[in-house]
Scaffold this motif. Structure first.
Motif, PDB file in Angstrom:
ATOM      1  N   GLN A 154       7.072  11.479   2.565  1.00 33.63           N
ATOM      2  CA  GLN A 154       6.882  11.115   1.162  1.00 33.63           C
ATOM      3  C   GLN A 154       5.406  11.134   0.771  1.00 33.63           C
ATOM      4  O   GLN A 154       5.051  11.429  -0.363  1.00 33.63           O
ATOM      5  N   ILE A 155       4.555  10.774   1.728  1.00 32.57           N
ATOM      6  CA  ILE A 155       3.094  10.802   1.525  1.00 32.57           C
ATOM      7  C   ILE A 155       2.532  11.776   2.554  1.00 32.57           C
ATOM      8  O   ILE A 155       2.273  11.405   3.696  1.00 32.57           O
ATOM      9  N   LYS A 156       2.358  12.997   2.178  1.00 39.30           N
ATOM     10  CA  LYS A 156       1.959  14.031   3.143  1.00 39.30           C
ATOM     11  C   LYS A 156       0.443  14.107   3.235  1.00 39.30           C
ATOM     12  O   LYS A 156      -0.194  15.073   2.801  1.00 39.30           O
ATOM     13  N   ASP A 157      -0.123  13.045   3.819  1.00 35.96           N
ATOM     14  CA  ASP A 157      -1.580  12.942   3.899  1.00 35.96           C
ATOM     15  C   ASP A 157      -1.936  12.103   5.118  1.00 35.96           C
ATOM     16  O   ASP A 157      -2.141  10.899   5.032  1.00 35.96           O
ATOM     17  N   LEU A 158      -2.011  12.757   6.284  1.00 32.17           N
ATOM     18  CA  LEU A 158      -2.264  12.050   7.530  1.00 32.17           C
ATOM     19  C   LEU A 158      -3.621  11.364   7.516  1.00 32.17           C
ATOM     20  O   LEU A 158      -3.783  10.257   8.061  1.00 32.17           O
ATOM     21  N   GLU A 159      -4.624  11.989   6.894  1.00 34.13           N
ATOM     22  CA  GLU A 159      -5.942  11.383   6.830  1.00 34.13           C
ATOM     23  C   GLU A 159      -5.895  10.065   6.069  1.00 34.13           C
ATOM     24  O   GLU A 159      -6.571   9.100   6.421  1.00 34.13           O
ATOM     25  N   GLN A 194      -5.215  -5.099  14.304  1.00 31.99           N
ATOM     26  CA  GLN A 194      -3.778  -4.967  14.066  1.00 31.99           C
ATOM     27  C   GLN A 194      -3.415  -3.519  13.751  1.00 31.99           C
ATOM     28  O   GLN A 194      -4.235  -2.750  13.239  1.00 31.99           O
ATOM     29  N   VAL A 195      -2.163  -3.154  14.022  1.00 32.43           N
ATOM     30  CA  VAL A 195      -1.731  -1.778  13.830  1.00 32.43           C
ATOM     31  C   VAL A 195      -0.548  -1.718  12.862  1.00 32.43           C
ATOM     32  O   VAL A 195       0.604  -1.952  13.255  1.00 32.43           O
ATOM     33  N   PRO A 196      -0.789  -1.428  11.579  1.00 32.31           N
ATOM     34  CA  PRO A 196       0.319  -1.202  10.659  1.00 32.31           C
ATOM     35  C   PRO A 196       0.931   0.166  10.935  1.00 32.31           C
ATOM     36  O   PRO A 196       0.236   1.184  10.933  1.00 32.31           O
ATOM     37  N   ASP A 197       2.221   0.186  11.191  1.00 27.20           N
ATOM     38  CA  ASP A 197       2.905   1.386  11.679  1.00 27.20           C
ATOM     39  C   ASP A 197       3.419   2.225  10.509  1.00 27.20           C
ATOM     40  O   ASP A 197       4.379   1.856   9.839  1.00 27.20           O
ATOM     41  N   PHE A 198       2.789   3.373  10.280  1.00 27.10           N
ATOM     42  CA  PHE A 198       3.272   4.307   9.254  1.00 27.10           C
ATOM     43  C   PHE A 198       4.186   5.366   9.841  1.00 27.10           C
ATOM     44  O   PHE A 198       4.946   6.021   9.128  1.00 27.10           O
ATOM     45  N   GLN A 237       0.831  -1.207   0.000  1.00 28.63           N
ATOM     46  CA  GLN A 237       0.000   0.000   0.000  1.00 28.63           C
ATOM     47  C   GLN A 237       0.867   1.261   0.000  1.00 28.63           C
ATOM     48  O   GLN A 237       0.567   2.234  -0.708  1.00 28.63           O
ATOM     49  N   LEU A 238       1.942   1.262   0.774  1.00 30.16           N
ATOM     50  CA  LEU A 238       2.827   2.424   0.814  1.00 30.16           C
ATOM     51  C   LEU A 238       3.532   2.622  -0.527  1.00 30.16           C
ATOM     52  O   LEU A 238       3.695   3.758  -0.990  1.00 30.16           O
ATOM     53  N   ALA A 239       3.931   1.524  -1.141  1.00 29.58           N
ATOM     54  CA  ALA A 239       4.607   1.625  -2.432  1.00 29.58           C
ATOM     55  C   ALA A 239       3.673   2.174  -3.500  1.00 29.58           C
ATOM     56  O   ALA A 239       4.037   3.067  -4.283  1.00 29.58           O
ATOM     57  N   MET A 240       2.450   1.673  -3.551  1.00 27.79           N
ATOM     58  CA  MET A 240       1.504   2.122  -4.576  1.00 27.79           C
ATOM     59  C   MET A 240       1.124   3.583  -4.369  1.00 27.79           C
ATOM     60  O   MET A 240       1.027   4.349  -5.334  1.00 27.79           O
ATOM     61  N   LYS A 241       0.922   3.985  -3.124  1.00 29.27           N
ATOM     62  CA  LYS A 241       0.535   5.364  -2.844  1.00 29.27           C
ATOM     63  C   LYS A 241       1.648   6.341  -3.197  1.00 29.27           C
ATOM     64  O   LYS A 241       1.391   7.449  -3.707  1.00 29.27           O
ATOM     65  N   SER A 242       2.902   5.942  -2.967  1.00 31.45           N
ATOM     66  CA  SER A 242       4.033   6.841  -3.206  1.00 31.45           C
ATOM     67  C   SER A 242       4.569   6.754  -4.624  1.00 31.45           C
ATOM     68  O   SER A 242       5.413   7.565  -5.024  1.00 31.45           O
ATOM     69  N   ASP A 291      -7.463   5.357   5.487  1.00 33.31           N
ATOM     70  CA  ASP A 291      -7.395   4.475   4.313  1.00 33.31           C
ATOM     71  C   ASP A 291      -6.339   3.386   4.496  1.00 33.31           C
ATOM     72  O   ASP A 291      -6.658   2.202   4.418  1.00 33.31           O
ATOM     73  N   PHE A 292      -5.115   3.791   4.726  1.00 28.22           N
ATOM     74  CA  PHE A 292      -4.014   2.839   4.831  1.00 28.22           C
ATOM     75  C   PHE A 292      -4.270   1.805   5.923  1.00 28.22           C
ATOM     76  O   PHE A 292      -4.212   0.579   5.673  1.00 28.22           O
ATOM     77  N   THR A 293      -4.560   2.253   7.126  1.00 26.72           N
ATOM     78  CA  THR A 293      -4.698   1.341   8.260  1.00 26.72           C
ATOM     79  C   THR A 293      -5.818   0.317   8.050  1.00 26.72           C
ATOM     80  O   THR A 293      -5.576  -0.889   8.159  1.00 26.72           O
ATOM     81  N   PRO A 294      -7.054   0.721   7.739  1.00 27.91           N
ATOM     82  CA  PRO A 294      -8.102  -0.290   7.526  1.00 27.91           C
ATOM     83  C   PRO A 294      -7.905  -1.126   6.268  1.00 27.91           C
ATOM     84  O   PRO A 294      -8.308  -2.292   6.228  1.00 27.91           O
ATOM     85  N   THR A 295      -7.279  -0.564   5.241  1.00 27.06           N
ATOM     86  CA  THR A 295      -7.042  -1.336   4.018  1.00 27.06           C
ATOM     87  C   THR A 295      -6.125  -2.518   4.298  1.00 27.06           C
ATOM     88  O   THR A 295      -6.378  -3.639   3.831  1.00 27.06           O
TER      89      THR A 295
END
Length: 327
Positions: free
Chosen positions: A186-191, A169-173, A144-149, A196-200
């Protein structure tokens, strides 16, 4: 599935022992045939059987792949109890016949608490040698981080999964990096990270099954190999890998006596240490506390299987947090 023989050195021969039931024996024979036909250069023999004490004899690695699936009308509490009885037997068999240094990786869900039950029933084995698979969740987070960035996934590092392999579970960004720089720079979007990222990541299994009609198989197999490789290959400087391990003595104040996913590092000798340099902000702490509470409740549900008195099952009737598509 069990692997006997040391695997830390290069070119070490490997013997596989496949454990199943009378019902699955034919399928095991098919798996053995496929392994033999694949001509893996280090594979020396494949043995199949249904007696865990016999199959675990002197095993150095034990991969507990399967678990009883959810039946009609079963709650998560019922699933914990049904699988817990199986992993109690497996843990006692490990205690009786496996190598005292055996490394155990539980994949069958609910994997954290299944691993806890096996661990508590195998006191002869080191508690830190029990793992539950959260590497699949880490791989999903990296994707998810790779695709978003717009970067390739190999540029993503220092991604940790905290807690339970469930929707808590808690994916750590916060500590993740992309191209060696903080992911949040690199992804300046806390929302996006929070909503999105965490539940996805947490529900990726459900999204896959809706598209494909089956639960994850190839990605799970890859993540199992990644989880083992992380223990037998030194961790790159500054990086980490995710695995759910015994929380005893952890540096983050998580309740002891749980199988809890942490960021870890290894020297490549099969051992590991929990990273002690991860930054936690208030949001991350609150999420970690929620998944810790869930694992504590699960432990209480299976207290009768791990030699604890006075436990109760508070999750009966509670919302289901099983990872969708992995029931």
């Amino acid at each position: 599935m069990l692997a006997s023989g040391e695997v830390y050195g290069k070119d070490q021969p490997l013997s596989l022992m496949l454990l199943g039931s009378e019902r699955s024996y034919g399928a095991l024979e098919g798996v053995a045939m496929e392994l033999e036909d694949s001509l893996y250069p280090l594979l020396r023999e494949v043995t199949i059987g249904i007696d865990p004490v016999e199959m675990f004899q002197d095993a150095d690695w034990c991969l507990m792949i399967g678990a009883k699936p959810r039946g009609p009308g079963m709650e998560r509490a019922d699933l914990l109890n049904a699988n817990g009885e199986v992993f109690q037997v497996q843990g006692r068999a490990l205690n009786e016949s496996a190598s005292k240094d055996c490394k155990v990786l539980v994949v069958g869900n609910p994997c954290n608490t299944n691993a806890l039950i096996a661990m508590e029933n195998a006191p002869r084995l080191a508690r830190k040698n029990f793992h539950a698979l959260t590497r699949l969740d880490e791989n999903r987070a990296k994707c998810q981080l790779a695709m978003k960035s717009g970067k390739f996934y190999t540029s993503v590092s220092r991604v940790a999964i905290w807690g339970n392999h469930s929707t808590t579970q808690v994916p750590d960004f916060l500590n993740a990096k992309i191209g060696g720089l903080p992911a949040m720079n690199q992804i300046k979007d806390l929302e996006w990270f929070k909503k999105d990222f965490t539940p996805t990541v947490a529900t990726r299994g459900g999204a896959l099954i809706k598209k494909w009609g089956k639960s994850s198989a190839a990605s799970t197999a890859v993540s199992i190999a990644d989880a083992i490789r992380a223990l037998v290959v030194p961790t790159a400087p500054g990086d980490c890998f995710s695995t759910a391990v015994c929380s005893d003595g952890n540096p983050y104040g998580v309740q002891e006596g749980l199988i809890f996913s942490f960021p870890c590092r290894s020297k490549g000798d099969g051992d590991y240490e929990i990273c002690n340099d991860f930054i936690l902000d208030d949001w991350l702490r609150s999420k970690i506390k929620a998944t810790e509470d869930e694992l504590s409740q699960e432990k209480s549900c299976v207290s009768h299987l791990i030699g604890l008195d006075g436990g109760s099952c508070a999750i009966r009737g509670a919302p289901d947090t099983t990872v969708p598509g992995e029931k």
